[in-house]
Design an enzyme around this catalytic site. Structure first.
Site, PDB file in Angstrom:
ATOM      1  N   PHE A  12      -6.131   4.629   3.615  1.00 13.12           N
ATOM      2  CA  PHE A  12      -7.110   4.636   4.715  1.00 13.12           C
ATOM      3  C   PHE A  12      -8.427   3.987   4.267  1.00 13.12           C
ATOM      4  O   PHE A  12      -8.831   2.935   4.781  1.00 13.12           O
ATOM      5  CB  PHE A  12      -7.310   6.079   5.181  1.00 13.12           C
ATOM      6  N   ASN A  33       0.741   2.388  -5.169  1.00 15.97           N
ATOM      7  CA  ASN A  33       2.167   2.688  -5.346  1.00 15.97           C
ATOM      8  C   ASN A  33       2.830   3.105  -4.027  1.00 15.97           C
ATOM      9  O   ASN A  33       4.025   3.395  -3.997  1.00 15.97           O
ATOM     10  CB  ASN A  33       2.382   3.762  -6.412  1.00 15.97           C
ATOM     11  N   THR A  36       1.312   7.446  -0.566  1.00 17.72           N
ATOM     12  CA  THR A  36       0.745   7.846   0.726  1.00 17.72           C
ATOM     13  C   THR A  36       0.133   6.661   1.457  1.00 17.72           C
ATOM     14  O   THR A  36      -0.155   6.757   2.647  1.00 17.72           O
ATOM     15  CB  THR A  36      -0.336   8.946   0.571  1.00 17.72           C
ATOM     16  N   ASP A  57       1.718   1.959  -9.886  1.00 15.78           N
ATOM     17  CA  ASP A  57       1.156   3.301 -10.028  1.00 15.78           C
ATOM     18  C   ASP A  57       0.050   3.261 -11.079  1.00 15.78           C
ATOM     19  O   ASP A  57       0.304   2.992 -12.248  1.00 15.78           O
ATOM     20  CB  ASP A  57       2.271   4.269 -10.459  1.00 15.78           C
ATOM     21  N   SER A  76      -5.528   8.128  -4.623  1.00 14.06           N
ATOM     22  CA  SER A  76      -5.354   9.587  -4.695  1.00 14.06           C
ATOM     23  C   SER A  76      -4.797  10.101  -3.379  1.00 14.06           C
ATOM     24  O   SER A  76      -5.269   9.686  -2.314  1.00 14.06           O
ATOM     25  CB  SER A  76      -6.687  10.300  -4.958  1.00 14.06           C
ATOM     26  N   ASN A 100      -7.048   5.047 -17.207  1.00 13.41           N
ATOM     27  CA  ASN A 100      -6.577   3.663 -17.223  1.00 13.41           C
ATOM     28  C   ASN A 100      -7.605   2.706 -16.618  1.00 13.41           C
ATOM     29  O   ASN A 100      -7.825   1.601 -17.133  1.00 13.41           O
ATOM     30  CB  ASN A 100      -5.251   3.544 -16.474  1.00 13.41           C
ATOM     31  N   TYR A 146      -6.350  19.082  -6.307  1.00 13.19           N
ATOM     32  CA  TYR A 146      -7.204  17.998  -5.811  1.00 13.19           C
ATOM     33  C   TYR A 146      -8.642  18.188  -6.290  1.00 13.19           C
ATOM     34  O   TYR A 146      -9.247  17.269  -6.846  1.00 13.19           O
ATOM     35  CB  TYR A 146      -7.147  17.965  -4.288  1.00 13.19           C
ATOM     36  N   LYS A 150     -10.573  15.721  -9.120  1.00 15.49           N
ATOM     37  CA  LYS A 150     -11.792  14.972  -8.823  1.00 15.49           C
ATOM     38  C   LYS A 150     -12.943  15.382  -9.748  1.00 15.49           C
ATOM     39  O   LYS A 150     -13.757  14.538 -10.156  1.00 15.49           O
ATOM     40  CB  LYS A 150     -12.182  15.172  -7.360  1.00 15.49           C
TER      41      LYS A 150
END
Length: 326
Positions: A12, A33, A36, A57, A76, A100, A146, A150
């Site tokens: 989104f 990836n 979602t 990913d 995420s 990464n 979650y 974060k």
């Protein structure tokens, strides 16, 4: 031409960031990836010579050939359904994924901006929430995967900033809405509109007195863009401080959609925040930013988008790519 890597680029927010950086004349590399994200969110960019897509990913080793000026880590899962269905991946993208990205940024001498969240404040004891509040988070609750991913991501980013001198930016994103939201991802706005379009009653969790503050996506992207180009390394709230109760919001959606359905009450999920409203003083002072789009206008645009979706989208359950449990 400056080059930017956007992880979660088919999601989104990621897809809207791709659009913005293309508009600003950047070479954009989107990485996703598709656990979602949705390729349809960015397929309109595929013909452009200054756009690339990596199906990858970010929790695994990442390499991007050539120079990079900026990395925006927006990969995420980001909805209540996601936390329950793919908790391990949620934790990995906020830990291995950011590691990464930061490592790549060191090699490329790139500036990193990370997407943090208002969820780092948990169920807040301070209202509205400013960036100096440390939060009230349950690390072992269902939302903990979650929230803590974060929070770890912020800590890792600041460690690279202070220890390695890496240029970093942290945006704490509050509730955002607009076109390309997943209709069935469990968040309140698409849930209400989806229920209205299907002729179902609108589900309110708890007594509906809990509050949220909704920011239209174009406003959010503008704030993120300004933060990236600023000189400020500490967290900045970006969101709309116009607060509303969930019950009032449900009534707004009923009026907007013209549905004859009613609000029905169900128990409040564990650790669901009772209040959510950003203090945006820092964004105003440092970035000269504040939201411009009214909720009435933003909801109208978003409703038109959801109405334009194929009928099968309305009845499709939230989808996640299958992963081996490990």
């Amino acid at each position: 031409m400056k080059r930017v890597l956007i992880t979660g680029g088919a999601g989104f927010l990621g897809s809207h960031l791709c659009d913005r950086f293309i508009k600003e004349g950047y070479h954009v590399i989107a990485m996703d990836n598709l656990i979602t994200g949705d390729i349809r969110n960015i397929e309109h960019l595929f013909h452009l010579p200054n756009f690339e897509f990596y199906h990858h990913d970010v929790s695994k080793f990442i390499h991007v050939p050539g120079e990079l000026d900026y990395i925006l880590h927006f990969a995420s899962p980001a909805s209540p359904i996601d936390y329950l269905k793919i908790p391990i991946q949620t934790l990995k993208v906020g830990s291995l994924g950011i590691h990464n990205c930061l490592g790549l940024a060191r090699v490329k001498n790139a500036r990193v901006l990370i997407a943090s969240t208002s969820e780092v404040y948990g169920d807040p004891a301070v209202h509205p929430q400013n960036e100096d509040y440390w939060g009230n988070v349950n690390p072992v609750g269902p939302r903990g995967v979650y929230d803590e991913a974060k929070r770890f991501q912020e800590a890792m980013t600041m460690a690279y900033h202070t220890f390695h001198g890496l240029e970093t930016r942290i945006v704490r994103i509050f509730n955002t809405y607009g076109p390309r939201m997943r209709l069935n991802d469990g968040r309140v706005l698409p849930a209400f509109i989806g229920q209205a379009l299907r002729g179902e009653d609108l589900t309110v969790f708890g007594d509906g007195s809990q509050t949220r503050s909704f920011c239209y996506v174009d406003d959010l992207i503008e704030g993120i863009y300004r933060l990236l180009l600023s000189d400020y390394a500490y967290p900045v709230n970006i969101g709309n401080p116009n607060e509303i109760t969930i019950r009032e919001f449900g009534e707004e959606i009923i009026k907007l959609t013209g549905t004859t359905q009613k609000l029905v009450v169900k128990p409040l999920p564990t650790d669901d925040p009772k209040q959510r409203r950003p203090d945006i003083t820092r964004a105003k002072e440092i970035l000269g930013w504040e939201p411009k789009v009214s909720r009435e206008e933003g909801l109208r645009i978003t409703y038109e988008y959801f109405k334009s979706l194929p009928e099968e989208e309305l009845f499709k359950a939230a989808h996640h790519r299958e992963f081996v449990k490990k």
